[in-house]
Design an enzyme around this catalytic site. Sequence first.
Site, PDB file in Angstrom:
ATOM      1  N   ASP A  67       0.826  -1.211   0.000  1.00 23.57           N
ATOM      2  CA  ASP A  67       0.000   0.000   0.000  1.00 23.57           C
ATOM      3  C   ASP A  67       0.860   1.261   0.000  1.00 23.57           C
ATOM      4  OD1 ASP A  67       0.929  -0.475   2.588  1.00 23.57           O
ATOM      5  OD2 ASP A  67      -1.058  -0.689   3.473  1.00 23.57           O
ATOM      6  N   ASN A 136      -7.479  -2.206  14.367  1.00 28.27           N
ATOM      7  CA  ASN A 136      -8.895  -2.313  13.995  1.00 28.27           C
ATOM      8  C   ASN A 136      -9.142  -3.508  13.067  1.00 28.27           C
ATOM      9  OD1 ASN A 136      -7.796  -1.497  11.589  1.00 28.27           O
ATOM     10  ND2 ASN A 136      -9.018   0.361  11.363  1.00 28.27           N
ATOM     11  N   HIS A 138      -7.474  -4.207  10.275  1.00 25.36           N
ATOM     12  CA  HIS A 138      -7.186  -4.034   8.847  1.00 25.36           C
ATOM     13  C   HIS A 138      -5.975  -4.865   8.430  1.00 25.36           C
ATOM     14  CE1 HIS A 138      -4.595  -0.112   9.545  1.00 25.36           C
ATOM     15  NE2 HIS A 138      -3.835  -1.183   9.618  1.00 25.36           N
ATOM     16  N   GLU A 143      -9.506  -1.233   5.435  1.00 27.51           N
ATOM     17  CA  GLU A 143     -10.125  -0.900   6.708  1.00 27.51           C
ATOM     18  C   GLU A 143     -11.387  -1.739   6.912  1.00 27.51           C
ATOM     19  OE1 GLU A 143      -8.286   0.770   8.574  1.00 27.51           O
ATOM     20  OE2 GLU A 143      -7.978   2.862   8.009  1.00 27.51           O
TER      21      GLU A 143
HETATM   22  P1  PGA Z   1       2.313  -1.826  12.527  1.00 28.56           P
HETATM   23  O1  PGA Z   1       1.144  -1.662  11.480  1.00 28.56           O
HETATM   24  O2  PGA Z   1       3.122  -2.988  12.095  1.00 28.56           O
HETATM   25  O3  PGA Z   1       3.080  -0.532  12.457  1.00 28.56           O
HETATM   26  O4  PGA Z   1       1.669  -2.046  13.861  1.00 28.56           O
HETATM   27  C1  PGA Z   1       0.403  -2.780  11.119  1.00 28.56           C
HETATM   28  C2  PGA Z   1      -0.748  -2.361  10.262  1.00 28.56           C
HETATM   29  O5  PGA Z   1      -1.337  -1.294  10.518  1.00 28.56           O
HETATM   30  O6  PGA Z   1      -1.084  -3.099   9.339  1.00 28.56           O
END
Ligand code: PGA
Length: 241
Positions: A67, A136, A138, A143
């Site tokens: 992404d 959350n 995702h 999302e």
């Molecule tokens: P993080 O992000 O590894 O920085 O916790 C994970 C995500 O949001 O997919």
Amino acid sequence: MNLLVVDDEVELGSVVATEVAKVLAAAEFATLGLATGSTPQPAYRALIQMCRDGELSLANNNAFLLDEYFGLPASHYESFAATIQRDFVHGVDFPNGTVKSLDGMTDNAAATCLDYEHAIQASGGIDVQLLGIGRNGHIAFNEPGSALDSRTRMVELTQETIAVNGAANFDQFQPTHALTMGVGTILEGRYLIMMASGPAKATAVQQALEGPVDSACPASAVQTHENVLVVLDRAAAAQLS
Ligand code: PGA
């Protein structure tokens, strides 16, 4: 699904790097799917070390990032393209130009996303996809509410995601949208390795692995994939039954 619970981030990094190396060793040419964020950092450090030690080479490989923030050029320090360069790519030996990312500055997001899908297919599909998970639920920037068969597309970010990912602190740029591989795109990867560490992920991990397969928790889609490794530290695994 295989689940491994490890003691700390060094072990997490080493387990994931070993798995990736196994896939690479078994294929003449393999395509990696890369995640940014803090969770995969130990795995990237371990892979860089393997390359430095001469145990691994990525010279026959390529990669696609999951992404990118919309509105941010790849040259911006905070873009995911620049971040993965700093965190991983600079330390390994991918041939120049073989780590692809979505163009956050596109003026035709639909075409950019479709081209990305085609490029993934043209490279033979993703052999091993690294994934984090958001608090959350995702995966990538899919999302809650993202269809489980969604494709690469533009999405609106939640305020929580913007804040948690640190984007709220970017100088002169406040992302509201991103381009992301879809849940359906991710599920086409041949081998998914999902990682989570820390107590803030425990609820999302429990919902993703033990809750219903539902777009309310996009990461729950991994339950439908036949070749998944989930690597968690103890804190992230704490709410599993
Ligand atoms: P993080 O992000 O590894 O920085 O916790 C994970 C995500 O949001 O997919």
